[in-house]
Design a protein around this motif. Structure first.
Motif, PDB file in Angstrom:
ATOM      1  N   ARG A 156       0.817  -1.212   0.000  1.00 43.22           N
ATOM      2  CA  ARG A 156       0.000   0.000   0.000  1.00 43.22           C
ATOM      3  C   ARG A 156       0.854   1.267   0.000  1.00 43.22           C
ATOM      4  O   ARG A 156       0.515   2.259  -0.661  1.00 43.22           O
ATOM      5  CB  ARG A 156      -0.931   0.008   1.217  1.00 43.22           C
ATOM      6  CG  ARG A 156      -2.121  -0.924   1.098  1.00 43.22           C
ATOM      7  CD  ARG A 156      -3.165  -0.590   2.159  1.00 43.22           C
ATOM      8  NE  ARG A 156      -4.251  -1.556   2.177  1.00 43.22           N
ATOM      9  CZ  ARG A 156      -4.394  -2.514   3.077  1.00 43.22           C
ATOM     10  NH1 ARG A 156      -3.482  -2.639   4.030  1.00 43.22           N
ATOM     11  NH2 ARG A 156      -5.414  -3.346   3.036  1.00 43.22           N
ATOM     12  N   LEU A 159       2.294   2.143  -3.449  1.00 42.92           N
ATOM     13  CA  LEU A 159       1.186   2.472  -4.339  1.00 42.92           C
ATOM     14  C   LEU A 159       0.623   3.847  -4.015  1.00 42.92           C
ATOM     15  O   LEU A 159       0.300   4.636  -4.912  1.00 42.92           O
ATOM     16  CB  LEU A 159       0.087   1.410  -4.237  1.00 42.92           C
ATOM     17  CG  LEU A 159       0.350   0.084  -4.955  1.00 42.92           C
ATOM     18  CD1 LEU A 159      -0.752  -0.919  -4.646  1.00 42.92           C
ATOM     19  CD2 LEU A 159       0.449   0.291  -6.461  1.00 42.92           C
ATOM     20  N   SER A 160       0.505   4.153  -2.722  1.00 44.08           N
ATOM     21  CA  SER A 160       0.022   5.475  -2.326  1.00 44.08           C
ATOM     22  C   SER A 160       0.979   6.563  -2.783  1.00 44.08           C
ATOM     23  O   SER A 160       0.567   7.625  -3.269  1.00 44.08           O
ATOM     24  CB  SER A 160      -0.154   5.539  -0.806  1.00 44.08           C
ATOM     25  OG  SER A 160      -1.134   4.619  -0.378  1.00 44.08           O
ATOM     26  N   SER A 163       0.652   6.957  -6.550  1.00 43.34           N
ATOM     27  CA  SER A 163      -0.588   7.663  -6.886  1.00 43.34           C
ATOM     28  C   SER A 163      -0.448   9.154  -6.634  1.00 43.34           C
ATOM     29  O   SER A 163      -0.886   9.989  -7.446  1.00 43.34           O
ATOM     30  CB  SER A 163      -1.732   7.085  -6.056  1.00 43.34           C
ATOM     31  OG  SER A 163      -2.933   7.781  -6.302  1.00 43.34           O
ATOM     32  N   ARG A 188      -5.088   2.637  -8.931  1.00 40.75           N
ATOM     33  CA  ARG A 188      -6.318   2.425  -8.163  1.00 40.75           C
ATOM     34  C   ARG A 188      -6.781   0.967  -8.271  1.00 40.75           C
ATOM     35  O   ARG A 188      -7.272   0.385  -7.301  1.00 40.75           O
ATOM     36  CB  ARG A 188      -7.414   3.360  -8.659  1.00 40.75           C
ATOM     37  CG  ARG A 188      -7.211   4.817  -8.267  1.00 40.75           C
ATOM     38  CD  ARG A 188      -8.501   5.598  -8.411  1.00 40.75           C
ATOM     39  NE  ARG A 188      -8.957   5.634  -9.802  1.00 40.75           N
ATOM     40  CZ  ARG A 188      -8.628   6.566 -10.677  1.00 40.75           C
ATOM     41  NH1 ARG A 188      -7.834   7.565 -10.323  1.00 40.75           N
ATOM     42  NH2 ARG A 188      -9.097   6.542 -11.903  1.00 40.75           N
ATOM     43  N   THR A 191      -4.657  -1.198  -6.040  1.00 40.88           N
ATOM     44  CA  THR A 191      -5.062  -1.004  -4.644  1.00 40.88           C
ATOM     45  C   THR A 191      -6.360  -1.736  -4.348  1.00 40.88           C
ATOM     46  O   THR A 191      -6.509  -2.377  -3.298  1.00 40.88           O
ATOM     47  CB  THR A 191      -5.232   0.489  -4.350  1.00 40.88           C
ATOM     48  OG1 THR A 191      -4.002   1.180  -4.639  1.00 40.88           O
ATOM     49  CG2 THR A 191      -5.602   0.728  -2.893  1.00 40.88           C
ATOM     50  N   SER A 192      -7.290  -1.678  -5.280  1.00 43.97           N
ATOM     51  CA  SER A 192      -8.568  -2.373  -5.117  1.00 43.97           C
ATOM     52  C   SER A 192      -8.373  -3.880  -5.071  1.00 43.97           C
ATOM     53  O   SER A 192      -9.018  -4.588  -4.287  1.00 43.97           O
ATOM     54  CB  SER A 192      -9.520  -2.001  -6.253  1.00 43.97           C
ATOM     55  OG  SER A 192     -10.729  -2.708  -6.157  1.00 43.97           O
ATOM     56  N   GLU A 195      -7.096  -4.895  -1.674  1.00 39.14           N
ATOM     57  CA  GLU A 195      -8.188  -4.871  -0.694  1.00 39.14           C
ATOM     58  C   GLU A 195      -9.127  -6.058  -0.883  1.00 39.14           C
ATOM     59  O   GLU A 195      -9.637  -6.625   0.091  1.00 39.14           O
ATOM     60  CB  GLU A 195      -8.957  -3.556  -0.814  1.00 39.14           C
ATOM     61  CG  GLU A 195      -8.130  -2.333  -0.389  1.00 39.14           C
ATOM     62  CD  GLU A 195      -8.841  -1.024  -0.669  1.00 39.14           C
ATOM     63  OE1 GLU A 195      -9.886  -1.072  -1.361  1.00 39.14           O
ATOM     64  OE2 GLU A 195      -8.356   0.024  -0.226  1.00 39.14           O
TER      65      GLU A 195
END
Length: 323
Positions: A156, A159-160, A163, A188, A191-192, A195
């Motif tokens: 995460r 990736l954050s 982004s 995105r 990331t999805s 999750e």
């Protein structure tokens, strides 16, 4: 003369001692297991069998007596790192030592008594294997969930960061938005996906939490299609939608995007030319979503295998997964 059941209850410590001696002489015994724990474990079980033998008419069925947790605790063997093969060997030794003990005691044992005893040991072994297997599977699941949680946490952060940097570039107006848009959508999407994996790890399929809210599905479909236009465009595929854009429904956004995205990914991957289309049909109190493509489709005999896990296109023998 004592009955088989009375003698087994009275002499269970002697039988256990004979068993322990034989077990120590068996190939590769796990000598790190505590003697007291082993003897107490078997002694309780012999007492339970003996009580059943004392009154065969009213005795519990051998397959039922081990359902009581206090009578059986194979999970303890897992924490002691004892393989299930060793547990099975332990109960086989019980059978080996009971015959000479009966002979030395001069007991007259009926066929029904012998049958009850041996069936009880068999059921004891089977129940041990069953509980042992469930315990290990749950332990593996916990370990895997812990590992994936750590992995997801580590993924995460970069990736954050990525982004955020893409958004800064987008705001700077130095890079065309149409170049950065696909990259932002890919971040995105990743990331999805992370999750989604974590949701599946935390819950069994039937326990997966659903959090619906009123949305227009056409807008969600647009987003899912937009994320895949670059891949579809590279193959010359048209992505189409046929839906009532004013339609509203209660839907879990994340689960919907996951399911539709998987269908579209397969359709795009295995369609060589033509189109991939999402169709939305309203039917009374529910909505039907269809993913169609211009691929060759799936043979009738292969369709039964469609939702089996980890079946690749090569294994299934199709070129287009959904038509």
């Amino acid at each position: 003369m004592s009955s088989f059941g009375d003698a087994l209850i009275q002499d269970r410590e002697e039988v256990t001692e004979r068993w322990y001696t034989a077990w120590r002489c068996s190939p590769h015994p796990h000598l790190n297991v505590g003697e007291a724990a082993l003897k107490d474990h078997l002694s309780v079980q012999l007492k339970v069998i003996g009580e059943g033998l004392c009154d065969l008419r009213d005795a519990e069925e051998p397959g039922e007596i081990w359902q009581v947790t206090e009578r059986l605790d194979p999970e303890a063997r897992v924490s002691q790192e004892i393989p299930i093969e060793e547990v099975v060997r332990e109960y086989r030794i019980v059978v080996d030592v009971i015959r000479p003990w009966v002979r030395d005691r001069g007991l007259q044992v009926s066929f029904d008594e012998y049958s009850y005893f041996y069936q009880s040991i068999f059921e004891l072994t089977a129940e041990s294997v069953r509980r042992y297997t469930i315990y290990q599977a749950e332990k593996v699941a916990r370990d895997r969930a812990y590992y994936l949680a750590g992995l997801a946490h580590q993924m995460r952060s970069p990736l954050s960061s990525l982004s955020l940097q893409l958004q800064m570039l987008q705001r700077s107006a130095k890079v065309p938005a149409d170049l950065l848009g696909p990259s932002l959508r890919s971040v995105r999407r990743m990331t999805s996906l992370i999750e989604s994996v974590m949701r599946l790890e935390r819950f069994k399929p039937e326990e997966l939490p659903v959090r619906p809210r009123c949305l227009r599905p056409a807008n969600l479909i647009d987003e899912v299609l937009d994320d895949r236009r670059a891949e579809a465009g590279s193959k010359g595929l048209r992505l189409e939608i046929r839906a009532n854009r004013s339609l509203e429904m209660d839907v879990d956004e994340h689960l919907f995007v996951d399911a539709l995205g998987n269908l579209l990914d397969n359709a795009i991957k295995y369609t060589e030319s033509g189109f991939v289309r999402v169709e939305v049909e309203e039917e009374d109190d529910h909505v039907l979503f269809k993913v169609r493509d211009s691929g060759v489709g799936i043979s009738k005999e292969r369709q039964a295998e469609l939702f089996r896990p980890l079946k690749s296109a090569a294994q299934m023998g199709w070129a287009s997964v959904f038509t």
